[in-house]
Design a protein around this motif. Structure first.
Motif, PDB file in Angstrom:
ATOM      1  N   ILE A  12       1.805 -47.967   1.107  1.00 10.86           N
ATOM      2  CA  ILE A  12       1.246 -47.544  -0.183  1.00 10.86           C
ATOM      3  C   ILE A  12      -0.097 -46.854   0.017  1.00 10.86           C
ATOM      4  CG2 ILE A  12       0.311 -48.371  -2.377  1.00 10.86           C
ATOM      5  CD1 ILE A  12       2.441 -50.557  -2.333  1.00 10.86           C
ATOM      6  N   VAL A  13      -0.926 -47.411   0.896  1.00 14.00           N
ATOM      7  CA  VAL A  13      -2.236 -46.811   1.180  1.00 14.00           C
ATOM      8  C   VAL A  13      -2.069 -45.410   1.754  1.00 14.00           C
ATOM      9  CG1 VAL A  13      -4.309 -46.999   2.592  1.00 14.00           C
ATOM     10  CG2 VAL A  13      -3.375 -49.034   1.476  1.00 14.00           C
ATOM     11  N   ARG A  14      -1.113 -45.263   2.687  1.00 11.87           N
ATOM     12  CA  ARG A  14      -0.872 -43.941   3.283  1.00 11.87           C
ATOM     13  C   ARG A  14      -0.433 -42.930   2.235  1.00 11.87           C
ATOM     14  NH1 ARG A  14       1.321 -46.981   7.690  1.00 11.87           N
ATOM     15  NH2 ARG A  14       3.420 -46.719   6.805  1.00 11.87           N
ATOM     16  N   PHE A  15       0.480 -43.357   1.334  1.00 14.00           N
ATOM     17  CA  PHE A  15       0.961 -42.463   0.283  1.00 14.00           C
ATOM     18  C   PHE A  15      -0.163 -42.074  -0.677  1.00 14.00           C
ATOM     19  CE2 PHE A  15       5.387 -43.883   1.270  1.00 14.00           C
ATOM     20  CZ  PHE A  15       5.927 -42.622   1.436  1.00 14.00           C
ATOM     21  N   PHE A  20      -3.735 -37.937  -2.552  1.00 20.24           N
ATOM     22  CA  PHE A  20      -5.083 -37.447  -2.863  1.00 20.24           C
ATOM     23  C   PHE A  20      -5.327 -36.090  -2.221  1.00 20.24           C
ATOM     24  CE2 PHE A  20      -9.489 -37.117  -1.319  1.00 20.24           C
ATOM     25  CZ  PHE A  20     -10.144 -37.025  -2.544  1.00 20.24           C
ATOM     26  N   PHE A  21      -4.977 -35.962  -0.950  1.00 22.65           N
ATOM     27  CA  PHE A  21      -5.209 -34.700  -0.247  1.00 22.65           C
ATOM     28  C   PHE A  21      -4.284 -33.595  -0.756  1.00 22.65           C
ATOM     29  CE2 PHE A  21      -7.262 -37.476   2.917  1.00 22.65           C
ATOM     30  CZ  PHE A  21      -8.447 -36.769   3.074  1.00 22.65           C
ATOM     31  N   ILE A  22      -3.078 -33.954  -1.184  1.00 23.84           N
ATOM     32  CA  ILE A  22      -2.170 -32.959  -1.768  1.00 23.84           C
ATOM     33  C   ILE A  22      -2.765 -32.401  -3.063  1.00 23.84           C
ATOM     34  CG2 ILE A  22       0.063 -32.651  -2.913  1.00 23.84           C
ATOM     35  CD1 ILE A  22       1.262 -34.520  -0.833  1.00 23.84           C
ATOM     36  N   PRO A  28      -6.594 -26.351  -6.755  1.00 21.26           N
ATOM     37  CA  PRO A  28      -7.285 -25.046  -6.867  1.00 21.26           C
ATOM     38  C   PRO A  28      -6.326 -23.871  -7.018  1.00 21.26           C
ATOM     39  CG  PRO A  28      -8.294 -26.377  -5.149  1.00 21.26           C
ATOM     40  CD  PRO A  28      -7.050 -27.104  -5.570  1.00 21.26           C
ATOM     41  N   VAL A  29      -5.160 -23.956  -6.339  1.00 21.46           N
ATOM     42  CA  VAL A  29      -4.163 -22.889  -6.476  1.00 21.46           C
ATOM     43  C   VAL A  29      -3.596 -22.884  -7.895  1.00 21.46           C
ATOM     44  CG1 VAL A  29      -1.979 -21.980  -5.603  1.00 21.46           C
ATOM     45  CG2 VAL A  29      -3.603 -23.053  -4.032  1.00 21.46           C
ATOM     46  N   PHE A  30      -3.274 -24.094  -8.407  1.00 21.76           N
ATOM     47  CA  PHE A  30      -2.780 -24.210  -9.775  1.00 21.76           C
ATOM     48  C   PHE A  30      -3.813 -23.691 -10.768  1.00 21.76           C
ATOM     49  CE2 PHE A  30      -3.122 -26.826 -13.633  1.00 21.76           C
ATOM     50  CZ  PHE A  30      -1.933 -26.489 -14.265  1.00 21.76           C
ATOM     51  N   TRP A  31      -5.090 -24.042 -10.551  1.00 19.66           N
ATOM     52  CA  TRP A  31      -6.158 -23.606 -11.455  1.00 19.66           C
ATOM     53  C   TRP A  31      -6.296 -22.089 -11.449  1.00 19.66           C
ATOM     54  CZ3 TRP A  31     -11.636 -22.293 -10.369  1.00 19.66           C
ATOM     55  CH2 TRP A  31     -12.403 -22.228 -11.539  1.00 19.66           C
ATOM     56  N   MET A  32      -6.150 -21.486 -10.279  1.00 18.51           N
ATOM     57  CA  MET A  32      -6.243 -20.033 -10.176  1.00 18.51           C
ATOM     58  C   MET A  32      -5.097 -19.362 -10.943  1.00 18.51           C
ATOM     59  SD  MET A  32      -6.175 -17.690  -6.722  1.00 18.51           S
ATOM     60  CE  MET A  32      -4.490 -18.194  -6.322  1.00 18.51           C
TER      61      MET A  32
END
Length: 278
Positions: A12-15, A20-22, A28-32
């Motif tokens: 669970i911690v790894r996921f 978070f990193f995903i 930022p790409v979605f926001w653009m």
């Protein structure tokens, strides 16, 4: 039961960490993209959310305003010429340094390594001065040649790691069968270092595609400017049209994303192979 919990909690911690990193990578790409589909007024009223009405006309206006069609061609020509120069030169140079024993080999390797440590901004004006004397200013082939010269250090240093990791017996066997050293390099070694070449194509090609500083110095005519220079037309002295700027950024970014998706297997294979060779 306790053993089962011990396995679940780390998973669970790894996921969560991966998620978070995903999010911070993709948002930022979605926001653009979302910003490129808003009107100017909605952009400031609803900066972070999804657009209420999709303004696809921003892409048409941005394409015409920035003359992105011509700048696309210039960027493709510049990046293509750069890769045509730098890939053969770096491949041959890295092979010679890693395989042949000659006087000055260590000095050349050290010199190239030091070349990677010099910031590009420091070399801006000296590079411009030399290019001016050689007649390379305001020319697509000229700037491609300058880019190639600046990227030799990185390319040779990286490809050398791949050549060192290959057994010399491969070439010896080929030469015993009648191949010259160059033929054995071309037919045996080059195919085996394809992942390393793909890493250089993506890394170096992406850097040239996005390069602004040197292009702003060397390309003075409007019809020769590349995409990074074209994006500056959307930034005004007192105001910036962010929806059209984001539309132009999306149009500029998409080709690199497509290239990476098509070449990601070779790219990941090259990173994995390169990490175990020295």
């Amino acid at each position: 039961m306790k053993l089962h919990k011990r396995k679940i909690v780390p998973a669970i911690v790894r996921f969560l960490i991966l998620g978070f990193f995903i999010v911070i990578t993709l948002y930022p790409v979605f926001w653009m993209i979302a910003g490129s589909l808003k009107s100017t007024s909605e952009f400031y009223q609803n900066i972070w959310g999804i657009p209420k009405s999709f303004m696809f006309s921003n892409y048409i206006s941005a394409w015409q305003r920035g003359n992105l069609g011509g700048k696309y061609i210039n960027s493709i020509l510049t990046t293509g010429l750069f890769l045509l120069i730098v890939i053969p030169v770096n491949s041959c140079a890295a092979y010679v340094i890693s395989r042949l024993r000659f006087k000055g080999r260590v000095f050349i390797s050290t010199f190239l390594l030091v070349g990677m440590m010099v910031p590009g901004g420091v070399l801006g004006m000296p590079t411009y001065t030399v290019a001016l004397k050689l007649g390379l200013i305001n020319s697509i082939p000229g700037i491609a040649l300058v880019y190639a010269g600046q990227n030799i250090s990185f390319g040779v240093f990286m490809l050398r790691a791949f050549y060192v990791g290959l057994p010399a017996s491969l070439e010896e066997a080929a030469m015993m069968d009648g191949c010259t050293r160059f033929q054995s390099f071309l037919r045996i070694i080059m195919p085996l270092t394809k992942p390393g070449i793909m890493i250089q194509v993506i890394f170096s090609g992406l850097n040239i595609w996005n390069e602004y500083f040197l292009a702003s110095l060397m390309l003075r005519t409007e019809n020769l400017k590349t995409l990074p220079l074209g994006l500056m037309s959307f930034v005004g002295e007192y105001a910036t049209d962010f929806p059209q700027l984001f539309a132009a950024l999306t149009a500029v970014t998409l080709p690199m994303i497509i290239v990476y998706l098509l070449a990601q297997k070779q790219f990941i294979r090259g990173l994995t192979a390169g990490s175990t060779k020295g």
